[in-house]
Scaffold this active site. Structure first.
Site, PDB file in Angstrom:
ATOM      1  N   GLY A   1       0.854  -1.191   0.000  1.00 43.18           N
ATOM      2  CA  GLY A   1       0.000   0.000   0.000  1.00 43.18           C
ATOM      3  C   GLY A   1       0.885   1.234   0.000  1.00 43.18           C
ATOM      4  N   SER A   2       0.456   2.258  -0.723  1.00 45.94           N
ATOM      5  CA  SER A   2       1.294   3.461  -0.827  1.00 45.94           C
ATOM      6  C   SER A   2       0.429   4.709  -0.894  1.00 45.94           C
ATOM      7  CB  SER A   2       2.163   3.362  -2.072  1.00 45.94           C
ATOM      8  OG  SER A   2       1.312   3.152  -3.190  1.00 45.94           O
TER       9      SER A   2
ATOM     10  N   ASN B   1      -1.636   7.657   1.646  1.00 44.35           N
ATOM     11  CA  ASN B   1      -1.131   8.655   2.576  1.00 44.35           C
ATOM     12  C   ASN B   1      -0.429   7.993   3.769  1.00 44.35           C
ATOM     13  OD1 ASN B   1      -2.556  10.933   4.880  1.00 44.35           O
ATOM     14  ND2 ASN B   1      -1.090  11.528   3.318  1.00 44.35           N
ATOM     15  N   TRP B   2      -1.097   7.063   4.429  1.00 48.07           N
ATOM     16  CA  TRP B   2      -0.512   6.400   5.595  1.00 48.07           C
ATOM     17  C   TRP B   2       0.523   5.366   5.163  1.00 48.07           C
ATOM     18  CZ3 TRP B   2       1.445   6.632   9.950  1.00 48.07           C
ATOM     19  CH2 TRP B   2       1.330   5.709  10.999  1.00 48.07           C
TER      20      TRP B   2
ATOM     21  N   LYS C   1      -7.736   0.425   9.007  1.00 48.08           N
ATOM     22  CA  LYS C   1      -8.846   0.697   9.925  1.00 48.08           C
ATOM     23  C   LYS C   1     -10.158   0.496   9.178  1.00 48.08           C
ATOM     24  CE  LYS C   1      -6.050   3.738  12.778  1.00 48.08           C
ATOM     25  NZ  LYS C   1      -5.696   5.102  13.147  1.00 48.08           N
TER      26      LYS C   1
ATOM     27  N   LYS D   1     -14.079   3.812  15.484  1.00 49.08           N
ATOM     28  CA  LYS D   1     -13.979   5.280  15.669  1.00 49.08           C
ATOM     29  C   LYS D   1     -14.335   6.011  14.381  1.00 49.08           C
ATOM     30  CE  LYS D   1     -10.010   5.744  13.326  1.00 49.08           C
ATOM     31  NZ  LYS D   1      -9.434   6.711  12.421  1.00 49.08           N
TER      32      LYS D   1
END
Ligand code: NAD
Ligand code: 13P
Length: 352
Positions: A10-11, A13-14, A121, A206
């Site tokens: 994965g690339s 933002n996080w 998340k 959340k």
């Protein structure tokens, strides 16, 4: 030297910030191989160039994390199978809806003894019920999977502002400590807890509360109401988590993955931002349209639920959750794209 080889799958933002954090440690700690592979879902930029090539030329993810150098030991690779081929530490950090497809491509391609961690998340909601992403990875690839969650707005960590995070593990404490070692820096403080479901559910649920927080902002209902949303939301996160897994610990909700992530997401997360815009449009603009306009390629953190399960989920929550402030007669929000306005704020029915 270099017993452990890391790939970041994965690339966004996080994902890009995670690669930067990790690369700053692998270069210093001899147990890790210096180079960190980062699988890039290939995109063609408006300049006509390939994103992965631009990352390797400039050492920057110009689309999802512009202006930040990732470290010369980060190697972008658009070929998933090639990126994981030598790795024995897999870091999953894509939007949750892509994980099953990615794992399918990785079946039979993983080295024996490989460990995984999920920074994702969200959850899959299948007809059989909710399904944690770490479990999906374990089931599909036959490997152990820890999780890392926390109050971690990626752009802040990218510029090395202090934050904390929580690693959740099932049994093997030594593995969890190795993950903590891979991620920890003076500005990123990682603790470990033996409650993988609790940590992952905090990071997932959340995002639902953040939708309500955004609606409160969009309706100018004030800070006290927003604080009430967070307090009641946290209590409902706990109730819902325990409903799914009785093993979930109360103490987990006081870690960074719990109350701290809830607060930061309700103040600065993308679900909050898009929901505020939705409310300010009087409910007239769709979440899809606002996502495309406001997030520039990033994804809303939504948890899709199959239509036939909707009523069942509402009934389940109604019997198990505390009296909610943020939606009255209906007691559950899990689907952000088709959010039911009356669940959130019954007095604002004019917007429906
Ligand atoms: P993002 O929303 O910034 O980017 C979306 C990513 O999805 C891009 O890399 C894009 O190339 C990729 N993508 C698009 N279509 C795809 C496809 N069909 N298959 C595979 N990939 C595809 O991503 P992010 O911010 O890195 O978020 C990843 C996860 O990290 C999410 O679960 C999120 O909740 C979590 N997270 C994000 C932050 C944050 O501040 N951004 C912080 C903590 C956790
Ligand atoms: P968003 O993904 O909602 O922007 O927030 C990031 C996050 O998870 C903060 O910990």
């Amino acid at each position: 030297r270099g017993q452990y080889r890391v790939v970041v799958i994965g690339s966004g933002n996080w994902g890009s910030v995670a690669a930067k954090l990790i690369a700053s440690n692998t270069i210093k700690q001899p147990i890790f191989y210096d180079e960190v592979w980062m699988w890039v879902y290939e995109e063609t930029l408006h300049t006509g160039e390939k994103l992965s090539e631009v990352i390797n030329q400039t050492n920057e993810n110009v689309k999802y994390l512009p202006g930040i150098k990732l470290g010369n030991n980060v190697i972008a690779d658009p070929d998933l199978e090639n990126a994981v081929k030598e790795a024995n530490m897999l870091v999953f950090v894509t939007p949750h809806q892509f994980v099953a497809g990615i794992c399918k491509r990785l079946v039979g391609k993983i080295r024996p003894g490989t460990e995984a961690i999920s920074l994702i998340k969200g959850m899959e909601v299948k007809m059989e019920g909710p399904f944690m992403i770490s479990k999906l990875i374990t089931d599909m690839l036959g490997i152990n999977c820890c999780v890392l969650m926390g109050a971690n707005i990626a752009n802040e960590i990218a510029v090395e502002k202090f934050s904390e995070a929580t690693v959740g593990y099932r049994q093997d404490k030594e593995v969890a400590q190795r993950w903590a070692r891979l991620f920890s820096t003076p500005y990123f403080l990682v603790s470990i807890v033996q409650d993988v479901e609790g940590v992952e559910l905090c990071g997932t649920l959340k995002n639902v509360v953040a939708i309500a927080a955004g609606l409160v902002d969009g309706l100018d209902m004030g800070n006290n109401t927003k604080a009430a949303i967070m307090r009641i939301g946290l209590r409902e996160m706990r109730a819902f988590s325990k409903l799914l897994f009785s093993s979930v610990r109360d103490s987990t909700f006081f870690e960074s993955c719990g109350v701290a992530d809830l607060i930061t997401t309700c103040l600065g997360g993308r679900n909050r931002k898009v929901s505020e815009a939705f409310a300010r449009s009087g409910g007239k603009r769709s979440f899809d349209e606002l996502e495309a306009e406001l997030l520039q390629g990033q994804k809303l953190q939504n948890n899709a639920i199959p239509e036939p399960l909707e009523q069942q989920a509402i009934d389940l929550a109604a019997t198990n959750c505390h009296p909610p402030l943020w939606y009255s007669d209906r007691k559950f929000i899990i689907e952000s794209r088709k959010i039911r306005w009356d669940w959130v704020c019954p007095r604002q029915k004019k917007f429906m």
